[in-house]
Design an enzyme around this catalytic site. Structure first.
Site, short mmCIF file in Angstrom:
data_model
loop_
_atom_site.label_atom_id
_atom_site.label_comp_id
_atom_site.label_asym_id
_atom_site.label_seq_id
_atom_site.Cartn_x
_atom_site.Cartn_y
_atom_site.Cartn_z
N GLY A 9 0.75 -1.39 -0.13
CA GLY A 9 0.12 0.10 0.04
C GLY A 9 0.94 1.41 -0.05
O GLY A 9 0.57 2.19 0.80
N ALA A 10 2.10 1.31 -0.93
CA ALA A 10 2.77 2.27 -0.94
C ALA A 10 2.32 3.45 -1.82
O ALA A 10 3.30 4.26 -2.42
CB ALA A 10 4.26 1.89 -0.89
N THR A 11 1.27 3.32 -2.83
CA THR A 11 0.83 4.18 -3.75
C THR A 11 0.34 5.49 -3.08
O THR A 11 0.21 6.39 -3.72
CB THR A 11 -0.12 3.75 -4.55
OG1 THR A 11 -1.16 3.23 -3.89
CG2 THR A 11 0.48 2.42 -5.51
N ARG A 35 -1.78 0.15 -8.26
CA ARG A 35 -1.78 1.14 -9.25
C ARG A 35 -0.25 1.44 -9.79
O ARG A 35 0.37 2.09 -9.07
CB ARG A 35 -2.38 2.42 -8.72
CG ARG A 35 -3.87 2.54 -8.51
CD ARG A 35 -4.56 3.61 -7.96
NE ARG A 35 -4.05 3.86 -6.43
CZ ARG A 35 -4.46 4.67 -5.59
NH1 ARG A 35 -5.20 5.70 -6.08
NH2 ARG A 35 -4.13 4.71 -4.28
N ASP A 60 -2.28 -6.97 -5.76
CA ASP A 60 -3.41 -6.95 -5.01
C ASP A 60 -3.54 -7.91 -3.95
O ASP A 60 -3.50 -9.26 -4.25
CB ASP A 60 -4.85 -7.21 -6.08
CG ASP A 60 -6.24 -7.05 -5.50
OD1 ASP A 60 -6.42 -6.97 -3.99
OD2 ASP A 60 -7.10 -6.79 -6.40
N ASN A 87 0.88 -2.71 5.27
CA ASN A 87 0.00 -1.24 5.42
C ASN A 87 -1.20 -1.22 4.45
O ASN A 87 -2.07 -0.55 4.84
CB ASN A 87 0.95 -0.13 5.00
CG ASN A 87 0.06 1.29 4.89
OD1 ASN A 87 -0.22 1.87 5.78
ND2 ASN A 87 -0.10 1.47 3.52
N TYR A 153 -15.07 -2.63 9.89
CA TYR A 153 -13.96 -2.17 9.68
C TYR A 153 -13.07 -2.32 11.15
O TYR A 153 -11.73 -2.69 11.14
CB TYR A 153 -13.75 -0.59 9.39
CG TYR A 153 -12.49 0.18 9.25
CD1 TYR A 153 -11.39 -0.33 8.46
CD2 TYR A 153 -12.08 0.97 10.24
CE1 TYR A 153 -10.17 0.00 8.38
CE2 TYR A 153 -10.75 1.40 10.16
CZ TYR A 153 -9.97 0.96 9.05
OH TYR A 153 -8.62 1.65 9.31
N LYS A 157 -9.59 -4.46 12.09
CA LYS A 157 -8.37 -3.90 12.90
C LYS A 157 -8.27 -4.67 13.79
O LYS A 157 -6.76 -4.80 14.54
CB LYS A 157 -8.57 -2.40 12.88
CG LYS A 157 -8.40 -1.62 11.43
CD LYS A 157 -7.06 -2.15 10.68
CE LYS A 157 -6.92 -1.44 9.44
NZ LYS A 157 -5.84 -1.52 8.71
P1 NDP Z 1 -4.92 5.51 1.64
O1 NDP Z 1 -6.29 5.07 0.95
O2 NDP Z 1 -4.22 6.58 1.31
O3 NDP Z 1 -3.91 4.18 1.28
C1 NDP Z 1 -4.33 2.72 1.18
C2 NDP Z 1 -3.24 2.06 0.56
O4 NDP Z 1 -3.62 0.65 0.59
C3 NDP Z 1 -2.73 2.48 -1.02
O5 NDP Z 1 -1.46 2.55 -1.27
C4 NDP Z 1 -3.83 1.23 -1.64
O6 NDP Z 1 -2.90 0.99 -2.95
C5 NDP Z 1 -3.51 0.12 -0.59
N1 NDP Z 1 -4.48 -0.74 -1.11
C6 NDP Z 1 -5.94 -0.83 -0.85
N2 NDP Z 1 -6.30 -2.07 -1.21
C7 NDP Z 1 -5.36 -2.85 -1.75
C8 NDP Z 1 -5.26 -4.13 -2.38
N3 NDP Z 1 -6.38 -4.86 -2.42
N4 NDP Z 1 -4.03 -4.54 -2.45
C9 NDP Z 1 -3.13 -3.91 -2.39
N5 NDP Z 1 -3.16 -2.69 -1.85
C10 NDP Z 1 -4.13 -2.22 -1.33
O7 NDP Z 1 -5.09 5.29 3.25
P2 NDP Z 1 -3.99 5.36 4.45
O8 NDP Z 1 -2.84 5.53 3.94
O9 NDP Z 1 -4.95 5.99 5.30
O10 NDP Z 1 -4.43 3.72 4.88
C11 NDP Z 1 -3.29 2.88 4.99
C12 NDP Z 1 -3.47 1.83 6.22
O11 NDP Z 1 -3.54 2.73 7.47
C13 NDP Z 1 -4.67 1.29 6.12
O12 NDP Z 1 -4.42 -0.24 6.64
C14 NDP Z 1 -5.72 1.63 6.97
O13 NDP Z 1 -6.81 0.85 7.34
C15 NDP Z 1 -4.69 2.19 8.16
N6 NDP Z 1 -5.04 3.27 8.89
C16 NDP Z 1 -5.77 4.61 8.62
C17 NDP Z 1 -5.70 5.52 9.46
C18 NDP Z 1 -6.47 6.96 8.75
O14 NDP Z 1 -7.30 7.47 9.42
N7 NDP Z 1 -6.08 7.01 7.39
C19 NDP Z 1 -5.87 5.17 10.72
C20 NDP Z 1 -5.44 3.96 11.06
C21 NDP Z 1 -5.03 3.00 10.44
P3 NDP Z 1 -3.73 0.77 -4.39
O15 NDP Z 1 -4.97 1.48 -4.35
O16 NDP Z 1 -2.59 1.46 -5.32
O17 NDP Z 1 -3.92 -0.57 -4.52
C1 8X3 Z 2 -8.70 4.61 10.50
C2 8X3 Z 2 -9.14 5.54 11.82
O1 8X3 Z 2 -10.85 6.29 13.42
O2 8X3 Z 2 -11.19 6.73 10.86
O3 8X3 Z 2 -8.48 3.44 10.82
O4 8X3 Z 2 -11.54 4.17 12.09
S1 8X3 Z 2 -10.71 5.64 11.83
#
Ligand code: NDP
Ligand code: 8X3
Length: 252
Positions: A9-11, A35, A60, A87, A153, A157
């Protein structure tokens, strides 16, 4: 010596910042996501800015077949792995359970739980062979405190936290470390994904909050993986100053 770091998930968002933090620190990074064009952009930018090796893996995490065939090959080509950052993840929908879409629930479970499991199973043999490595799993405060309209969700987690704890126990005879990072609300495209592209609704989540930034989470990940061999940080929970628990946020 430069380490080999694999970030899923580094995009975008937190994963992108984690990859950049490691590259800036001088580590090599293997970045993955679905992506391809974004992976290429990140690869070009990070390798140019920081002079480290940046490899990409279009993946994926929901596809067990793809993970099982592509991940070991990518790690072999990368020359091994020292740190795995699981991630990749997402939320879909914010509705009372009785009104929520089963498809959304399946996507979250397939990505956040089964995807993390497939990737970890594919990576662990490399760490076990070396008798060391560090797995960092992206949990959430949502895994500690359930909140209304987020049952599935939050459950995914909570599963991440439980998987981390169980894997730490099962690998105790090795020098492998396992850490769960549990951030509160972080300002990223996460909410836009959750609301199926509704940018206005997504913006409202962060309105009136000085939210955690994805760079803050990346700093924490770097910190937990930069400790001496004797020290394992099992969990880190971080919240915005205006957040107390789960969805308990004081908006200004
Ligand atoms: P983003 O939507 O910015 O990033 C999510 C990343 O996950 C993207 O790089 C996406 O890449 C990748 N991803 C999603 N589905 C898939 C898949 N099926 N296969 C491979 N890669 C996938 O969100 P965040 O950066 O906020 O989220 C990252 C992590 O942090 C998640 O696990 C989220 O639950 C967690 N998190 C987020 C919080 C928040 O408030 N934002 C708080 C706590 C935890 P691509 O689309 O290119 O596949
Ligand atoms: C993402 C944080 O509080 O939006 O894990 O669920 S919250």
């Amino acid at each position: 010596m430069a380490r080999n770091i694999f970030v899923t998930g580094a995009t975008s968002g937190i994963g992108l910042c984690i990859a950049e933090a490691y590259a800036k620190y001088g580590d090599n990074v293997l970045i993955s996501g679905r992506r391809a064009e974004l992976l290429d952009e990140v690869q070009a930018r990070l390798s140019k800015e920081y002079g480290v090796r940046v490899e990409t893996l279009v993946l994926d995490v929901r596809s067990r077949e793809d993970v099982e065939s592509k991940v070991p090959a990518a790690i072999e080509a990368f020359g091994g792995v020292d740190v795995l950052v699981n991630n990749a993840g997402l939320a879909q929908g914010l509705d009372p359970f009785q009104d929520s879409a089963v498809d959304d629930a399946v996507t979250m479970i397939d990505t956040n739980v089964k995807g993390l499991l497939y990737v970890t199973k594919a990576v662990l043999p490399f760490m076990i062979d070396k008798n060391e490595g560090h797995i960092v799993n992206m949990g959430s405060t949502a895994g500690i405190y359930a909140y209304p309209n987020g049952a599935v969700y939050c459950a995914t987690k909570a599963a991440v936290k439980t998987l981390s704890d169980g894997i730490r126990m099962d690998t105790i005879a090795t020098d492998i470390k396992v850490t769960t990072i549990q951030p509160g609300i972080v300002e990223t495209p996460f909410s836009e994904v959750r609301f199926h592209g509704d940018a206005e609704r997504a913006k409202s989540v962060y309105a009136g909050i000085d939210a955690i930034q994805p760079e803050d989470v990346a700093d924490v990940v770097l910190y937990v993986t930069n400790q001496p061999k004797r020290l394992q940080i099992s969990d880190v929970t971080i919240m915005a100053n205006q957040q107390a628990a789960g969805f308990m946020v004081h908006k200004k």
